[in-house]
Design a protein around this motif. Structure first.
Motif, PDB file in Angstrom:
ATOM      1  N   ILE A  45       1.183  -1.305   0.304  1.00 16.61           N
ATOM      2  CA  ILE A  45      -0.017   0.147   0.215  1.00 16.61           C
ATOM      3  C   ILE A  45       0.922   1.024   0.435  1.00 16.61           C
ATOM      4  O   ILE A  45       0.777   1.887  -0.939  1.00 16.61           O
ATOM      5  CB  ILE A  45      -0.578  -0.466   1.300  1.00 16.61           C
ATOM      6  CG1 ILE A  45      -1.661  -1.429   1.161  1.00 16.61           C
ATOM      7  CG2 ILE A  45      -1.544   1.212   1.324  1.00 16.61           C
ATOM      8  CD1 ILE A  45      -2.754  -1.283   2.324  1.00 16.61           C
ATOM      9  N   LEU A  46       1.842   1.232   1.073  1.00 17.96           N
ATOM     10  CA  LEU A  46       2.936   1.991   0.694  1.00 17.96           C
ATOM     11  C   LEU A  46       3.451   2.639  -0.327  1.00 17.96           C
ATOM     12  O   LEU A  46       3.562   3.953  -0.755  1.00 17.96           O
ATOM     13  CB  LEU A  46       3.918   2.376   2.674  1.00 17.96           C
ATOM     14  CG  LEU A  46       4.364   3.513   2.660  1.00 17.96           C
ATOM     15  CD1 LEU A  46       3.894   4.519   2.778  1.00 17.96           C
ATOM     16  CD2 LEU A  46       5.560   3.726   3.585  1.00 17.96           C
ATOM     17  N   SER A  47       4.395   1.511  -0.982  1.00 14.00           N
ATOM     18  CA  SER A  47       5.036   1.967  -2.254  1.00 14.00           C
ATOM     19  C   SER A  47       3.189   2.188  -3.138  1.00 14.00           C
ATOM     20  O   SER A  47       4.302   3.239  -4.233  1.00 14.00           O
ATOM     21  CB  SER A  47       5.123   0.527  -2.653  1.00 14.00           C
ATOM     22  OG  SER A  47       4.285  -0.685  -3.338  1.00 14.00           O
ATOM     23  N   GLY A  48       2.655   1.533  -3.385  1.00 10.41           N
ATOM     24  CA  GLY A  48       1.405   2.694  -4.381  1.00 10.41           C
ATOM     25  C   GLY A  48       1.747   3.736  -4.115  1.00 10.41           C
ATOM     26  O   GLY A  48       1.625   5.090  -5.156  1.00 10.41           O
ATOM     27  N   VAL A  49       0.998   4.313  -2.692  1.00  5.69           N
ATOM     28  CA  VAL A  49       1.181   6.220  -2.104  1.00  5.69           C
ATOM     29  C   VAL A  49       2.284   6.600  -3.094  1.00  5.69           C
ATOM     30  O   VAL A  49       2.255   7.814  -3.041  1.00  5.69           O
ATOM     31  CB  VAL A  49       0.929   5.705  -0.618  1.00  5.69           C
ATOM     32  CG1 VAL A  49       0.693   7.648  -0.584  1.00  5.69           C
ATOM     33  CG2 VAL A  49      -0.214   5.225  -0.597  1.00  5.69           C
ATOM     34  N   ILE A  50       3.656   6.332  -2.629  1.00  4.17           N
ATOM     35  CA  ILE A  50       5.251   7.017  -2.652  1.00  4.17           C
ATOM     36  C   ILE A  50       5.254   6.778  -4.004  1.00  4.17           C
ATOM     37  O   ILE A  50       5.179   7.923  -4.721  1.00  4.17           O
ATOM     38  CB  ILE A  50       5.263   6.397  -1.919  1.00  4.17           C
ATOM     39  CG1 ILE A  50       6.258   6.427  -0.684  1.00  4.17           C
ATOM     40  CG2 ILE A  50       6.977   6.750  -2.796  1.00  4.17           C
ATOM     41  CD1 ILE A  50       6.804   4.785   0.043  1.00  4.17           C
ATOM     42  N   ALA A  51       4.469   5.921  -4.996  1.00  5.95           N
ATOM     43  CA  ALA A  51       4.478   6.290  -6.634  1.00  5.95           C
ATOM     44  C   ALA A  51       3.915   7.396  -7.115  1.00  5.95           C
ATOM     45  O   ALA A  51       4.410   8.393  -7.825  1.00  5.95           O
ATOM     46  CB  ALA A  51       4.536   4.976  -7.625  1.00  5.95           C
ATOM     47  N   ALA A  52       3.135   7.390  -6.677  1.00  7.69           N
ATOM     48  CA  ALA A  52       2.216   8.061  -6.428  1.00  7.69           C
ATOM     49  C   ALA A  52       2.328   9.836  -6.265  1.00  7.69           C
ATOM     50  O   ALA A  52       2.421  10.885  -7.888  1.00  7.69           O
ATOM     51  CB  ALA A  52       0.403   8.234  -6.673  1.00  7.69           C
ATOM     52  N   GLU A  53       2.991   9.890  -5.253  1.00 10.26           N
ATOM     53  CA  GLU A  53       3.274  11.479  -4.982  1.00 10.26           C
ATOM     54  C   GLU A  53       4.815  11.858  -5.797  1.00 10.26           C
ATOM     55  O   GLU A  53       5.034  12.811  -5.795  1.00 10.26           O
ATOM     56  CB  GLU A  53       3.398  11.604  -3.305  1.00 10.26           C
ATOM     57  CG  GLU A  53       1.901  11.251  -2.457  1.00 10.26           C
ATOM     58  CD  GLU A  53       2.501  11.557  -1.285  1.00 10.26           C
ATOM     59  OE1 GLU A  53       2.982  11.588  -0.359  1.00 10.26           O
ATOM     60  OE2 GLU A  53       1.409  11.034  -0.406  1.00 10.26           O
ATOM     61  N   SER A  54       5.089  10.822  -5.751  1.00  8.08           N
ATOM     62  CA  SER A  54       6.457  11.504  -6.576  1.00  8.08           C
ATOM     63  C   SER A  54       6.225  11.744  -7.772  1.00  8.08           C
ATOM     64  O   SER A  54       6.775  12.808  -8.042  1.00  8.08           O
ATOM     65  CB  SER A  54       7.451   9.787  -6.719  1.00  8.08           C
ATOM     66  OG  SER A  54       8.149   9.079  -5.421  1.00  8.08           O
ATOM     67  N   VAL A  55       5.088  11.074  -8.430  1.00  6.22           N
ATOM     68  CA  VAL A  55       5.244  11.354  -9.753  1.00  6.22           C
ATOM     69  C   VAL A  55       4.258  13.337  -9.890  1.00  6.22           C
ATOM     70  O   VAL A  55       4.562  13.701 -11.012  1.00  6.22           O
ATOM     71  CB  VAL A  55       4.062  10.689 -10.431  1.00  6.22           C
ATOM     72  CG1 VAL A  55       3.434  11.327 -12.012  1.00  6.22           C
ATOM     73  CG2 VAL A  55       4.697   8.835 -10.681  1.00  6.22           C
ATOM     74  N   LEU A  56       3.532  12.888  -8.679  1.00  3.10           N
ATOM     75  CA  LEU A  56       2.553  14.267  -8.841  1.00  3.10           C
ATOM     76  C   LEU A  56       3.694  15.248  -7.995  1.00  3.10           C
ATOM     77  O   LEU A  56       3.425  16.722  -8.946  1.00  3.10           O
ATOM     78  CB  LEU A  56       1.475  13.977  -7.844  1.00  3.10           C
ATOM     79  CG  LEU A  56       0.006  13.333  -8.450  1.00  3.10           C
ATOM     80  CD1 LEU A  56      -0.124  13.094  -7.210  1.00  3.10           C
ATOM     81  CD2 LEU A  56      -0.502  13.932  -9.342  1.00  3.10           C
ATOM     82  N   LYS A  57       4.148  14.733  -7.593  1.00  8.74           N
ATOM     83  CA  LYS A  57       5.516  16.498  -6.814  1.00  8.74           C
ATOM     84  C   LYS A  57       6.784  16.289  -7.587  1.00  8.74           C
ATOM     85  O   LYS A  57       7.214  16.710  -7.026  1.00  8.74           O
ATOM     86  CB  LYS A  57       5.285  15.860  -5.079  1.00  8.74           C
ATOM     87  CG  LYS A  57       3.669  15.926  -4.670  1.00  8.74           C
ATOM     88  CD  LYS A  57       4.243  16.250  -3.175  1.00  8.74           C
ATOM     89  CE  LYS A  57       2.567  15.419  -2.166  1.00  8.74           C
ATOM     90  NZ  LYS A  57       2.885  15.504  -0.922  1.00  8.74           N
ATOM     91  N   GLY A  58       7.176  15.308  -8.238  1.00  9.68           N
ATOM     92  CA  GLY A  58       8.246  16.314  -9.324  1.00  9.68           C
ATOM     93  C   GLY A  58       9.295  15.182  -8.491  1.00  9.68           C
ATOM     94  O   GLY A  58      10.654  15.945  -8.249  1.00  9.68           O
ATOM     95  N   ARG A  59       9.046  14.050  -7.652  1.00 11.61           N
ATOM     96  CA  ARG A  59       9.806  13.938  -6.202  1.00 11.61           C
ATOM     97  C   ARG A  59      10.462  12.309  -7.031  1.00 11.61           C
ATOM     98  O   ARG A  59      10.081  12.046  -8.093  1.00 11.61           O
ATOM     99  CB  ARG A  59       9.643  12.612  -5.025  1.00 11.61           C
ATOM    100  CG  ARG A  59       8.907  13.929  -4.574  1.00 11.61           C
ATOM    101  CD  ARG A  59       8.247  14.338  -3.680  1.00 11.61           C
ATOM    102  NE  ARG A  59       8.031  14.685  -2.537  1.00 11.61           N
ATOM    103  CZ  ARG A  59       7.162  14.480  -1.200  1.00 11.61           C
ATOM    104  NH1 ARG A  59       6.775  13.570  -0.978  1.00 11.61           N
ATOM    105  NH2 ARG A  59       6.601  15.698  -0.674  1.00 11.61           N
ATOM    106  N   ASN A  60      12.218  12.016  -7.238  1.00  9.59           N
ATOM    107  CA  ASN A  60      12.809  11.175  -7.204  1.00  9.59           C
ATOM    108  C   ASN A  60      12.313   9.384  -6.758  1.00  9.59           C
ATOM    109  O   ASN A  60      12.414   9.892  -5.345  1.00  9.59           O
ATOM    110  CB  ASN A  60      14.401  11.054  -7.012  1.00  9.59           C
ATOM    111  CG  ASN A  60      15.712   9.996  -7.599  1.00  9.59           C
ATOM    112  OD1 ASN A  60      14.716   9.024  -7.549  1.00  9.59           O
ATOM    113  ND2 ASN A  60      16.238  11.015  -7.822  1.00  9.59           N
ATOM    114  N   PHE A  61      11.387   8.557  -6.844  1.00 12.87           N
ATOM    115  CA  PHE A  61      10.848   7.845  -6.812  1.00 12.87           C
ATOM    116  C   PHE A  61      11.618   7.024  -5.889  1.00 12.87           C
ATOM    117  O   PHE A  61      11.405   6.311  -5.439  1.00 12.87           O
ATOM    118  CB  PHE A  61      10.049   7.491  -8.089  1.00 12.87           C
ATOM    119  CG  PHE A  61       9.398   5.504  -7.751  1.00 12.87           C
ATOM    120  CD1 PHE A  61       8.674   5.665  -6.209  1.00 12.87           C
ATOM    121  CD2 PHE A  61       9.895   4.457  -7.687  1.00 12.87           C
ATOM    122  CE1 PHE A  61       7.876   4.246  -6.400  1.00 12.87           C
ATOM    123  CE2 PHE A  61       9.240   3.399  -7.729  1.00 12.87           C
ATOM    124  CZ  PHE A  61       8.196   3.443  -6.580  1.00 12.87           C
TER     125      PHE A  61
END
Length: 366
Positions: free
Chosen positions: A272-288
């Motif tokens: 669950i956490l990895s899915g959230v992290i992936a989405a937020e990385s894309v949305l906020k331009g972070r290094n996944f």
């Protein structure tokens, strides 16, 4: 921004919910005709496994905006070794989570939070989607795609037998058996749905499907459980290290991203956490890769426990249970936020290395 998600399991749904919260509506593709694994069972979330997170469900609600209702709270863990038994009790040692296609399963709880539709009965091809979408979240529940792309290192391959059983059970009690006679370096666990129905599961690494039947029969013969088996299913779990977690515009999450830890095979929280992290990385331009790094490092620590467990004989397993249930140790591990995984991994690593570096005929089980 065009986003595709392949797989509507916990990690894919968690990613979709996160995108949706930011008003980005992804295209979700699922090869089955509904969400959830084909067999209903009960999975565990043990607090001690997810340290330094104190409570995984509270964390997901507060930090990720995802609320999950457990089937029950774990208040007692019974560890049955070859000749000793240890018990840990507490108000909240973790949670039992329904999995599968039942109304209240984890998957359906997540699915009900979606506004965007899921495209069911679609066998999506990532090679096609990666050219049509800005990002593709790979949440397929297996390591096939990262293996194809050379992003997968196998750590532990495990056979699992999951059976639904009828009997009389303590609803808030998790029972675990470890005995090299029938589990090798794996374990058997029992988690109740309710007072009359439970899941009995055997998890054994490094064996074939044919060997699984032998160990299952041996377990039932030795332990003589007073239960009736109503159905069961066999499946494999691959624990591995995914690197990199992003290949071009493909992001690997859940089991495809190495969410299953190699010690006991838990992976729900990480998925669950990895899915959230992936989405937020894309949305906020972070290094996944940087954002997902703590989960990867935690799995490497769990690998040290796996290596140590692989060396243990039955005498060592009994001692292990005695240590885990020794009152001062028990209080530290289960009733504080002490990061037992971090510091235990350091101890296990050095113990394992000492044994590994000895000549084979001088090694002892630890």
């Amino acid at each position: 921004m065009k986003i595709a998600i392949i797989g509507a399991g916990p990690s894919g749904l968690a990613a979709a919910i996160t995108f949706q919260r930011y008003k980005v509506m992804p295209s979700i593709f699922e090869r089955k005709d509904k969400v959830g694994e084909l067999f209903n069972h009960v999975g565990g979330l043990l607090k001690v496994i997810n340290r330094p997170v104190r409570d995984p469900l509270v964390y997901l609600k507060k930090k990720c905006g995802i609320e999950i209702l457990p089937n029950s709270v774990i208040k007692k863990i019974v560890m049955k070794g070859p000749s000793v038994e240890g018990v840990v009790s507490g108000n909240n040692l973790g949670y039992m989570i329904l999995r599968g296609q039942s109304e209240d399963s984890l998957e359906n709880q997540l699915y009900k939070k979606l506004v965007v539709p899921v495209n069911f009965n679609v066998e999506a091809d990532y090679k096609d989607l990666k050219d049509k979408y800005d990002y593709v979240i790979i949440a397929t529940g297996n390591s096939q795609i990262p293996k194809e792309l050379g992003c997968w290192q196998e750590l532990v391959s495990t056979w699992v037998r999951v059976a639904s059983v009828i009997g009389n059970f303590e609803v808030n009690t998790l029972i675990m058996w470890i005995n090299t006679l029938y589990t090798k370096s794996g374990y058997v666990y029992l988690m109740p749905y309710n007072e009359k129905r439970a899941v009995l599961a055997m998890v054994i690494p490094y064996i074939s499907k044919e060997e699984l039947q032998y160990y299952w029969d041996t377990f039932l013969k030795v332990e003589k459980l007073d239960v009736d088996i109503i159905n069961m299913v066999d499946l494999t779990h691959d624990s591995g290290n995914c690197f990199p977690h992003q290949y071009e515009n493909l992001l690997f999450v859940g089991n495809a991203g190495g969410a299953i830890e190699p010690f006991l095979g838990f992976g729900t929280f990480n998925s669950i956490l990895s899915g959230v992290i992936a989405a937020e990385s894309v949305l906020k331009g972070r290094n996944f890769e940087q954002e997902i790094k703590p989960l990867s490092e935690a799995n490497i620590k769990m690998l040290e426990f796996r290596k140590a467990l692989d060396l243990m004989d039955n005498d060592s397993l009994d001692k292990f249970i005695k240590v885990l249930t020794f009152p001062p140790v028990k209080r530290l591990i289960y009733h504080t936020n002490f990061n037992a995984i971090k510091y235990g991994a350091f101890f296990m690593k050095h113990t394992f290395n000492r044994e590994r570096n000895k000549p084979y005929n001088q090694r002892k089980k630890v």
